[in-house]
Design an enzyme around this catalytic site. Structure first.
Site, PDB file in Angstrom:
ATOM      1  N   CYS A 114       0.810  -1.222   0.000  1.00 37.95           N
ATOM      2  CA  CYS A 114       0.000   0.000   0.000  1.00 37.95           C
ATOM      3  C   CYS A 114       0.844   1.274   0.000  1.00 37.95           C
ATOM      4  O   CYS A 114       0.316   2.364  -0.210  1.00 37.95           O
ATOM      5  CB  CYS A 114      -0.948  -0.017   1.191  1.00 37.95           C
ATOM      6  SG  CYS A 114      -1.934  -1.535   1.282  1.00 37.95           S
ATOM      7  N   HIS A 255      -3.066   6.517   2.498  1.00 39.79           N
ATOM      8  CA  HIS A 255      -3.513   5.230   1.985  1.00 39.79           C
ATOM      9  C   HIS A 255      -4.949   5.018   2.438  1.00 39.79           C
ATOM     10  O   HIS A 255      -5.279   5.192   3.617  1.00 39.79           O
ATOM     11  CB  HIS A 255      -2.602   4.121   2.502  1.00 39.79           C
ATOM     12  CG  HIS A 255      -3.199   2.755   2.382  1.00 39.79           C
ATOM     13  ND1 HIS A 255      -3.789   2.308   1.210  1.00 39.79           N
ATOM     14  CD2 HIS A 255      -3.315   1.743   3.282  1.00 39.79           C
ATOM     15  CE1 HIS A 255      -4.232   1.075   1.403  1.00 39.79           C
ATOM     16  NE2 HIS A 255      -3.959   0.703   2.648  1.00 39.79           N
ATOM     17  N   ASN A 285     -10.500  -0.443  -0.070  1.00 42.64           N
ATOM     18  CA  ASN A 285      -9.044  -0.407   0.028  1.00 42.64           C
ATOM     19  C   ASN A 285      -8.465  -0.935  -1.284  1.00 42.64           C
ATOM     20  O   ASN A 285      -8.558  -2.120  -1.581  1.00 42.64           O
ATOM     21  CB  ASN A 285      -8.606  -1.273   1.221  1.00 42.64           C
ATOM     22  CG  ASN A 285      -7.104  -1.292   1.430  1.00 42.64           C
ATOM     23  OD1 ASN A 285      -6.330  -1.028   0.521  1.00 42.64           O
ATOM     24  ND2 ASN A 285      -6.690  -1.632   2.632  1.00 42.64           N
TER      25      ASN A 285
END
Length: 325
Positions: A114, A255, A285
């Site tokens: 990420c 993120h 996500n």
């Protein structure tokens, strides 16, 4: 001669298929109420059928070329950050280079989970300072859905698919430079906190041997503690070293792990939440793609006030970067 990199444009792409919490609740023991309460996520996009990671990245590449008025053969550096590549080899970036017909670009993948977009920008910046590259694409693309265990509600409900990226161009002017300061870090002692695609060695020579990879796994509580402890400290250290105050930051693009992590980081930094743009509610996500997608979709004006990017994920890798658009 001294060379710098300027960030000329951004782009993003999402697969058409939208998946709701109610749809996931039909295949695993969860509910819309549970997912929203624990993650803030309401929908996400899934790539399906023949659409893979390189396809998402290629769409972003085409948009970057169109928005920058460049031809594909003018790009000489192409970095794709991903933990869900088309294959272990060739690199997904090589596939994208072929699809774009960017015949003059060297292409390679970066696997930093990420934090990938931040790490990829950092690498591209250093390479462009050498003077050997004129235009670079940094594209983060993920098809997380293909790596999920759909019996595991603690991980699967978080993730979506998507891609985003930026185009950097060489400049001789320090006034146009996009990078102000950066701080990258890795804590390998927690490498097992998040993992995906592990392939075990063979135990014997047998005709039944065939490579298999495991599904995505994360220790959600450990990830939350890490992100909400280590990341605010790194951001504060970066700002102190750059001699920039939090109040002078235009926005913080984190993120997009889940809304609760973003809220907690915001509270620890004692910043207004409206300085933390977020897309996680709609897109989930997207691993390394979350930051560039959010940057592209929510940063509409190109003034020179600093923007802070902060990525954190498997490795455990984490990086914070101050940039100017």
């Amino acid at each position: 001669m001294t060379y710098f990199a300027k960030l000329t444009t951004t782009a993003s792409y999402l697969p058409e298929r939208v998946v709701t919490n109610e749809e996931l609740a039909q295949v695993m023991p969860t509910s819309d109420e549970w997912i929203v309460a624990h993650t803030g996520i309401k929908t996400r996009h899934y790539a399906q059928n023949d659409e893979n990671t390189s396809d998402l990245a290629t769409e972003v590449g085409r948009k970057l070329l169109q928005k920058s008025n460049l031809s594909a053969d003018q790009v000489d550096l192409l970095i794709v950050t991903t933990i869900t590549p088309d294959a272990l080899t060739p690199a997904t970036a090589s596939v994208v280079q072929g699809k774009l017909q960017a015949i003059n670009a060297i292409a390679f993948d970066v696997s930093a989970a990420c934090a990938g977009f931040v790490f990829g920008l950092s690498i591209a910046d250093k390479m462009m300072r050498s003077g050997q590259y004129r235009h670079a694409m940094v594209i983060s693309a993920e098809v997380n859905s293909k790596m999920m265990d759909f019996t595991d509600r603690t991980s699967t409900v978080f993730f979506g698919d998507g891609a985003g990226g930026a185009l950097l161009s060489r400049t001789n002017s320090s006034d146009e430079e996009f990078l102000i300061a950066e701080k990258l870090a890795t804590d390998g002692s927690q490498a097992q906190t998040i993992h995906s695609g592990r392939i075990n060695p063979i135990t014997e020579i047998a005709s039944t041997n065939y490579p298999t990879a495991d599904a995505f796994y994360q220790d959600g509580r450990a990830v939350f503690e890490f992100a909400t402890t280590a990341v605010p400290k790194q951001i504060e250290q970066l700002l102190a070293e750059a001699k920039i105050k939090l109040a002078d930051i235009r926005m913080v693009v984190c993120h997009q792990a889940n809304l609760r992590i973003i809220e907690t980081i915001c509270a620890k930094l004692k910043m207004p939440f409206d300085k933390f743009p977020h897309t996680v509610e709609k897109y989930g996500n997207m691993s390394s793609a979350g930051i560039p997608v959010t940057l592209d979709r929510l940063v509409t004006s190109a003034n020179r006030q600093p923007i802070l990017l902060s990525g954190f994920g498997a490795g455990l890798n984490y990086g914070s970067m101050l940039i100017r658009m």
